[in-house]
Design a protein around this motif. Structure first.
Motif, PDB file in Angstrom:
ATOM      1  N   ARG A  98      12.742  -7.562  -1.197  1.00 25.14           N
ATOM      2  CA  ARG A  98      12.325  -7.143  -2.544  1.00 25.14           C
ATOM      3  C   ARG A  98      12.851  -5.512  -2.671  1.00 25.14           C
ATOM      4  N   PRO A  99      14.347  -5.534  -2.675  1.00 23.74           N
ATOM      5  CA  PRO A  99      14.885  -4.468  -3.169  1.00 23.74           C
ATOM      6  C   PRO A  99      14.429  -3.568  -4.296  1.00 23.74           C
ATOM      7  N   ASP A 100      13.672  -4.426  -5.149  1.00 22.98           N
ATOM      8  CA  ASP A 100      13.180  -3.449  -6.203  1.00 22.98           C
ATOM      9  C   ASP A 100      12.135  -2.697  -5.919  1.00 22.98           C
ATOM     10  N   LEU A 101      11.510  -3.030  -4.813  1.00 21.71           N
ATOM     11  CA  LEU A 101      10.500  -2.076  -4.384  1.00 21.71           C
ATOM     12  C   LEU A 101      10.887  -0.692  -3.728  1.00 21.71           C
ATOM     13  N   MET A 102      12.132  -0.759  -3.145  1.00 24.23           N
ATOM     14  CA  MET A 102      12.736   0.198  -2.475  1.00 24.23           C
ATOM     15  C   MET A 102      13.316   1.105  -3.564  1.00 24.23           C
ATOM     16  N   LYS A 103      13.661   0.613  -4.809  1.00 19.55           N
ATOM     17  CA  LYS A 103      14.330   1.551  -5.687  1.00 19.55           C
ATOM     18  C   LYS A 103      13.023   2.189  -6.322  1.00 19.55           C
ATOM     19  N   ASP A 104      12.060   1.451  -6.503  1.00 20.89           N
ATOM     20  CA  ASP A 104      10.763   2.132  -6.865  1.00 20.89           C
ATOM     21  C   ASP A 104      10.342   3.527  -6.192  1.00 20.89           C
ATOM     22  N   ARG A 105      10.424   3.358  -4.673  1.00 17.45           N
ATOM     23  CA  ARG A 105      10.168   4.449  -4.014  1.00 17.45           C
ATOM     24  C   ARG A 105      11.159   5.581  -3.985  1.00 17.45           C
ATOM     25  N   GLU A 106      12.252   5.506  -4.179  1.00 21.63           N
ATOM     26  CA  GLU A 106      13.567   6.378  -4.472  1.00 21.63           C
ATOM     27  C   GLU A 106      13.490   7.056  -5.751  1.00 21.63           C
ATOM     28  N   SER A 107      12.850   6.364  -6.767  1.00 21.09           N
ATOM     29  CA  SER A 107      12.810   7.085  -8.127  1.00 21.09           C
ATOM     30  C   SER A 107      11.889   8.039  -8.355  1.00 21.09           C
ATOM     31  N   GLN A 164       0.813  -1.141   0.044  1.00 19.25           N
ATOM     32  CA  GLN A 164       0.268   0.101  -0.099  1.00 19.25           C
ATOM     33  C   GLN A 164       0.716   1.318   0.066  1.00 19.25           C
ATOM     34  N   ASP A 165       2.093   1.126   0.674  1.00 21.64           N
ATOM     35  CA  ASP A 165       2.827   2.337   0.973  1.00 21.64           C
ATOM     36  C   ASP A 165       4.292   2.008   0.108  1.00 21.64           C
ATOM     37  N   GLY A 166       4.305   1.137  -0.818  1.00 22.29           N
ATOM     38  CA  GLY A 166       5.396   0.728  -1.488  1.00 22.29           C
ATOM     39  C   GLY A 166       6.442  -0.275  -0.692  1.00 22.29           C
ATOM     40  N   LEU A 167       5.842  -0.748   0.714  1.00 14.46           N
ATOM     41  CA  LEU A 167       6.823  -1.559   1.375  1.00 14.46           C
ATOM     42  C   LEU A 167       5.942  -2.750   1.576  1.00 14.46           C
ATOM     43  N   LEU A 168       6.836  -3.869   2.004  1.00 15.56           N
ATOM     44  CA  LEU A 168       6.166  -5.090   2.638  1.00 15.56           C
ATOM     45  C   LEU A 168       5.736  -4.631   3.923  1.00 15.56           C
ATOM     46  N   ALA A 169       4.853  -5.439   4.445  1.00 10.29           N
ATOM     47  CA  ALA A 169       4.201  -5.281   5.801  1.00 10.29           C
ATOM     48  C   ALA A 169       5.261  -5.763   6.775  1.00 10.29           C
ATOM     49  N   PRO A 170       5.306  -5.280   8.124  1.00 13.31           N
ATOM     50  CA  PRO A 170       6.296  -5.511   9.044  1.00 13.31           C
ATOM     51  C   PRO A 170       5.658  -6.901   9.624  1.00 13.31           C
ATOM     52  N   PRO A 171       6.581  -7.414  10.478  1.00 10.61           N
ATOM     53  CA  PRO A 171       6.129  -8.749  10.914  1.00 10.61           C
ATOM     54  C   PRO A 171       5.051  -8.412  12.139  1.00 10.61           C
ATOM     55  N   VAL A 172       4.090  -9.821  12.144  1.00 14.61           N
ATOM     56  CA  VAL A 172       3.030  -9.360  13.196  1.00 14.61           C
ATOM     57  C   VAL A 172       2.995 -10.589  14.199  1.00 14.61           C
ATOM     58  N   TYR A 173       2.709 -10.334  15.450  1.00 16.71           N
ATOM     59  CA  TYR A 173       2.390 -11.375  16.423  1.00 16.71           C
ATOM     60  C   TYR A 173       1.175 -11.549  16.799  1.00 16.71           C
ATOM     61  N   THR A 174       0.847 -12.634  17.829  1.00 20.77           N
ATOM     62  CA  THR A 174      -0.251 -12.521  18.454  1.00 20.77           C
ATOM     63  C   THR A 174      -0.088 -13.428  19.625  1.00 20.77           C
ATOM     64  N   ARG A 175      -1.092 -13.743  20.375  1.00 19.87           N
ATOM     65  CA  ARG A 175      -0.765 -14.242  21.666  1.00 19.87           C
ATOM     66  C   ARG A 175      -0.442 -15.816  21.233  1.00 19.87           C
ATOM     67  N   PRO A 176       0.217 -16.737  22.346  1.00 18.95           N
ATOM     68  CA  PRO A 176       0.671 -16.004  23.456  1.00 18.95           C
ATOM     69  C   PRO A 176       2.227 -15.318  23.129  1.00 18.95           C
ATOM     70  N   ALA A 177       2.536 -14.470  24.070  1.00 20.62           N
ATOM     71  CA  ALA A 177       3.640 -13.784  23.804  1.00 20.62           C
ATOM     72  C   ALA A 177       5.077 -14.449  24.051  1.00 20.62           C
ATOM     73  N   ASP A 178       4.921 -15.569  24.886  1.00 22.10           N
ATOM     74  CA  ASP A 178       6.089 -16.283  25.036  1.00 22.10           C
ATOM     75  C   ASP A 178       5.519 -17.712  24.421  1.00 22.10           C
ATOM     76  N   TYR A 179       6.126 -18.364  23.735  1.00 23.25           N
ATOM     77  CA  TYR A 179       5.898 -19.656  23.213  1.00 23.25           C
ATOM     78  C   TYR A 179       7.035 -20.609  22.878  1.00 23.25           C
ATOM     79  N   LYS A 180       7.327 -21.435  23.764  1.00 25.31           N
ATOM     80  CA  LYS A 180       8.670 -22.298  23.732  1.00 25.31           C
ATOM     81  C   LYS A 180       9.706 -21.509  23.844  1.00 25.31           C
ATOM     82  N   GLY A 181       9.820 -20.236  24.511  1.00 26.47           N
ATOM     83  CA  GLY A 181      10.566 -19.439  24.788  1.00 26.47           C
ATOM     84  C   GLY A 181      10.998 -18.358  23.505  1.00 26.47           C
TER      85      GLY A 181
END
Length: 228
Positions: A219-228, A171-188
């Motif tokens: 996807r470094p190609d996307l970063m180049k598109d944002r910079e151009s 949507q903004d020319g970037l890949l989405a950041p990582p996402v997490y949900t419960r539990p906050a601690d799973y197998k360490g």
């Protein structure tokens, strides 16, 4: 919005269009999606829509007459913003294209098939050609389903949380950041502490940095598109 899809294999995409977000959007009258069998517009008793190409090349070609009949019949009922042909040599479909198409009112999507379509269809009836990738499919039905899904999920009310679509990858020319949900601690394996802090500004900055780093790595190609 209304989307009319012209195809010789409507059963190939009926399931895609009648489940999940696309079904809910139709149930809520956010969008109307209609499948039209091109064989219903054939001029011969065998309901054929293809014939041999002039010049002797191998394969079969979709005829102009049934396509013209179908498009003419639809245009007699309403105006269309675009008549799209799904083709491997069309413009590459991406999120900005989906955003633009989602703002329109009425679309026709012609699913390509066989060796191709009579080029007079492209010259006189089609307003836009779209490809979903550099490969060839059996037909354009899957591409039409991809385009419809990408468009409809952007429409207000189509998904439960409208902000979710706005934060998707690309949507903004970037890949989405990582996402997490419960539990906050799973197998360490820990969720990043910043996401548990409740500090909205710091979380937003972390997400942007993660999105930039993931995009540069994957996807470094996307970063180049944002910079151009």
């Amino acid at each position: 919005m209304r989307i009319d899809i012209l195809t010789v294999l409507p059963e190939m995409i009926e399931g895609c269009l009648n489940c999940s977000v696309l079904k809910r959007a139709q149930d809520r009258n956010i969008v109307q999606i209609h499948l039209h069998n091109l064989r219903d517009f054939s001029a011969n008793r065998w309901r054929r829509v293809d014939d041999y190409p002039f010049g002797g090349e191998a394969g079969m070609v979709m005829q102009i007459e049934p396509v013209d009949r179908a498009i003419t019949a639809l245009k007699a009922e309403r105006d269309y913003d675009e008549v799209i042909y799904t083709s491997p040599d069309g413009e590459m479909f991406d999120q900005p294209a989906a955003n633009r198409l989602s703002m329109l009112d009425n679309l026709i999507i012609l699913c390509g098939h066989y060796k191709g379509i009579d080029s007079r269809i492209r010259e006189h009836l089609i307003t836009r050609e779209i490809s979903i990738g550099n490969y060839v499919l059996t037909g354009g039905e899957l591409a039409a389903a991809v385009i419809a899904d990408a468009i409809v999920r952007l429409m207000p009310g189509a998904i439960g949380d409208g902000q979710s679509a706005l934060s998707d990858s690309f949507q903004d020319g970037l890949l989405a950041p990582p996402v997490y949900t419960r539990p906050a601690d799973y197998k360490g394996w820990q969720v990043p502490e910043i996401l548990l802090s409740g500090h909205a500004r710091n979380i937003a900055e972390w997400r942007l940095k993660q999105a930039q780093e993931r995009t540069m790595r994957l996807r470094p190609d996307l970063m180049k598109d944002r910079e151009s």
